[in-house]
Scaffold this motif. Structure first.
Motif, short mmCIF file in Angstrom:
data_model
loop_
_atom_site.label_atom_id
_atom_site.label_comp_id
_atom_site.label_asym_id
_atom_site.label_seq_id
_atom_site.Cartn_x
_atom_site.Cartn_y
_atom_site.Cartn_z
N THR A 190 -84.63 30.24 3.10
CA THR A 190 -85.36 29.78 4.01
C THR A 190 -86.55 30.32 4.55
OG1 THR A 190 -83.94 31.31 5.40
CG2 THR A 190 -83.34 29.10 5.32
N SER B 95 -83.84 25.81 16.90
CA SER B 95 -82.57 25.32 16.10
C SER B 95 -81.39 24.62 16.73
CB SER B 95 -82.01 26.87 15.70
OG SER B 95 -81.01 26.59 14.83
N LYS C 154 -88.98 26.86 9.84
CA LYS C 154 -88.97 26.55 11.15
C LYS C 154 -90.30 25.19 11.50
CE LYS C 154 -85.83 29.40 13.17
NZ LYS C 154 -85.73 30.54 12.13
N GLY D 294 -77.73 30.63 11.38
CA GLY D 294 -78.21 31.27 12.65
C GLY D 294 -77.42 30.19 13.77
N GLY D 295 -78.29 29.12 13.90
CA GLY D 295 -78.01 28.32 15.15
C GLY D 295 -77.75 27.05 14.18
N GLY D 296 -78.03 26.89 12.86
CA GLY D 296 -77.46 26.06 12.03
C GLY D 296 -78.49 25.07 11.45
N SER D 297 -79.97 25.05 11.69
CA SER D 297 -80.93 24.09 11.43
C SER D 297 -81.12 24.07 10.13
CB SER D 297 -82.21 24.34 12.27
OG SER D 297 -82.95 25.45 11.84
N ASN D 298 -81.60 25.19 9.32
CA ASN D 298 -81.86 25.06 7.74
C ASN D 298 -80.48 24.48 6.98
OD1 ASN D 298 -80.75 27.13 5.52
ND2 ASN D 298 -80.72 28.04 7.51
C1 LIG Z 1 -84.49 31.03 11.79
C2 LIG Z 1 -84.48 31.59 10.62
C3 LIG Z 1 -83.07 31.12 10.06
C4 LIG Z 1 -81.85 30.64 10.81
O1 LIG Z 1 -81.90 29.78 11.49
P1 LIG Z 1 -80.97 28.50 11.49
O2 LIG Z 1 -81.39 27.43 12.50
O3 LIG Z 1 -79.82 28.60 11.26
O4 LIG Z 1 -81.48 27.99 10.35
C5 LIG Z 1 -82.85 31.51 8.71
N1 LIG Z 1 -83.71 31.91 7.87
C6 LIG Z 1 -84.95 32.15 8.57
C7 LIG Z 1 -86.06 32.50 7.43
C8 LIG Z 1 -85.19 31.94 9.56
O5 LIG Z 1 -86.53 32.15 10.27
#
Ligand SMILES: *Cc1c(COP(=O)(O)O)cnc(C)c1O
Length: 457
Positions: free
Chosen positions: A417, A233, A116, A268-272
């Protein structure tokens, strides 16, 4: 291939990408625009600007520019913890007895413990450049709030974080890290906002949700001069910043002439996931290469696998713009026993469109199997993974075990992540046998769908 693949493929500092890649530029069907909930019309720059920083609004609305140069100050900050390693999971491969080759891109090598920070530092930079006093945000498990606190401290910005109440109570240490970096942390829903008071009245005793916390943070940003709201995200701009993950991954693989078959990320929200797959998806969209791309979500919050592709609010208070996405409805609150993060009811509009158009697939995982995969990984690879990341581990293991059956030597890349040091409550529940697999029934999901706004999709 002649070169022996090392355990860790590191890029040189000078090889850190200097531009973010905007996957929207290669999408033939663009993600649907954000709509003004009042008028039902696409939001203009003028309408978005009171909520978000100006430069970030421009990034949000830009479907065409392929590359955005990364400002020098941000590249400089990235050098504190980037490039991040791409690790060959030799130990895990051996434990599984699979012919598959498994790699993971590890984003947990910074104090916030996750990817993040890649977007937090960018968002704080643009807020500072605009001359703002500070930013407000929500945080679920706490990684985003921590990352943003670090980024705000770096640029001398005020940071107000609304933290989902259950996490606030279960993760006091995460809260404390935010305070080390000078952030002001409030448990959500709270009585400090109008929307918070309304939610508390309606659902007394609620443990909160990301949707509630977003509503509170937006309200505070809009009502306070010199503040804007930032989100960790879901938004297009966040996926843009996170493309650094995929660009580095691709550069590291290219060094050794490796072409992945399967790319996996938790969603989760799709960012990673959006960031990890960006350059690969670009090749796929341009018809230059093909990859099996898999999103992994919790069975308790299954936006892709059981949600509807529709316009919906991003928040419970229904004050945010409408986004067309795979959603469970903004009123959906995952069960309180859900330990694995990834609690958001919706999904990035970019990934939603790509999923809808068949460019990627999605699977769900139960939290007990996720923690089982997490502990196997911790033992084999020596890193305690975040429960969110462990969804990707679980799917990577499943894919590797399929290769064991078929004898295929697939190359699997997944996103690790973050680290799980602040998630030990979830590990404790798992080790004590107290972690149950709550999966919402169709009836429960229908309740969430019933709250979808009536918008022509
Ligand atoms: C926030 C988070 C995610 C999920 O968020 P995305 O926006 O989908 O990437 C995944 N892994 C970790 C460790 C996070 O902190």
């Amino acid at each position: 291939m002649s070169k022996e693949i090392p355990y860790k493929i590191y890029l040189e500092e000078s090889e850190i990408p200097t531009s973010w890649y905007n996957v929207r530029s290669d999408m033939k069907i663009k993600p649907a625009p954000l709509l003004n909930p009042g008028t039902g019309q696409p939001l203009s720059l003028e309408e978005l600007s009171p909520i978000f920083c100006e430069e970030l609004c421009k990034q949000e609305l830009d479907n065409d520019t392929a590359f955005f140069p990364i400002p020098e100050e941000i590249v400089k900050f990235y050098k504190m913890y980037r490039p991040s390693p791409l690790v060959r999971a030799y130990f895990l491969e051996e434990a599984l007895g699979t012919p598959a080759k498994i790699y993971y891109k590890f984003e947990g090598n910074n104090t916030s413990g996750s990817h993040k920070l890649n977007s937090a530092i960018a968002q704080a930079y643009y807020a500072k450049k605009q001359g703002l006093k500070g930013v407000t945000t929500e945080t679920g498990a706490g990684q985003w709030g921590t990352a943003l606190s670090m980024a705000c401290a770096y640029f001398g910005l005020d940071c107000k974080v609304y933290m989902v109440k259950i996490s606030y109570e279960q993760k006091p240490f995460r809260r404390e890290v935010m305070r080390v970096y000078g952030a002001d942390v409030t448990a959500s829903p709270s009585d400090t906002t109008e929307v918070g008071r309304k939610i508390l009245e309606q659902f007394p005793g609620t443990t909160g949700s990301l949707g509630c916390a977003i509503s509170e943070a937006v309200e505070v940003a809009v009502k306070n001069e010199g503040y804007r709201y930032v989100l960790g995200s879901v938004l297009n701009q966040v996926l843009l910043h996170q493309s650094i993950i995929g660009l580095e991954t691709k550069a590291a693989l290219d060094k050794y002439g490796i072409k992945p078959d399967t790319i996996i990320g938790c969603a989760g929200g799709g960012s990673n996931l959006g960031g990890l797959i960006a350059p690969f998806m670009g090749e796929k969209l341009r018809g230059e290469a093909d990859y099996d791309i898999i999103a992994v979500e919790p069975a308790s919050c299954p936006s892709f696998t059981r949600g509807k592709f529709a316009y919906d609010f991003c928040d419970t208070g229904m004050i945010c713009p409408l986004a067309k996405m795979y959603t469970l409805g903004s009123g959906f609150i995952p069960s309180a026993n859900h330990a694995g993060g990834l609690r958001f009811h919706g999904m990035s509009t970019i990934l939603s469109q790509l999923y809808h158009d068949g460019y990627m697939r999605a699977v769900s995982a139960k939290q007990s199997e996720v923690f089982e995969a997490a502990e196997l990984f911790a033992k084999c690879e020596g890193t305690l993974p975040a429960p969110e990341s462990s969804h990707a581990i679980k799917a990577a293991i499943d894919e590797a075990l399929k290769c064991k059956e078929t004898g295929e030597e697939k190359t699997i890349v997944f996103g690790l992540t973050g680290t799980g040091y602040f998630d030990l409550k979830g590990y404790q529940q798992y080790n004590d046998g107290d972690l149950t697999d709550y999966i919402p029934t169709d009836e429960e999901l229908e309740k969430g769908f019933a709250g979808l706004p009536n918008v022509e999709a």
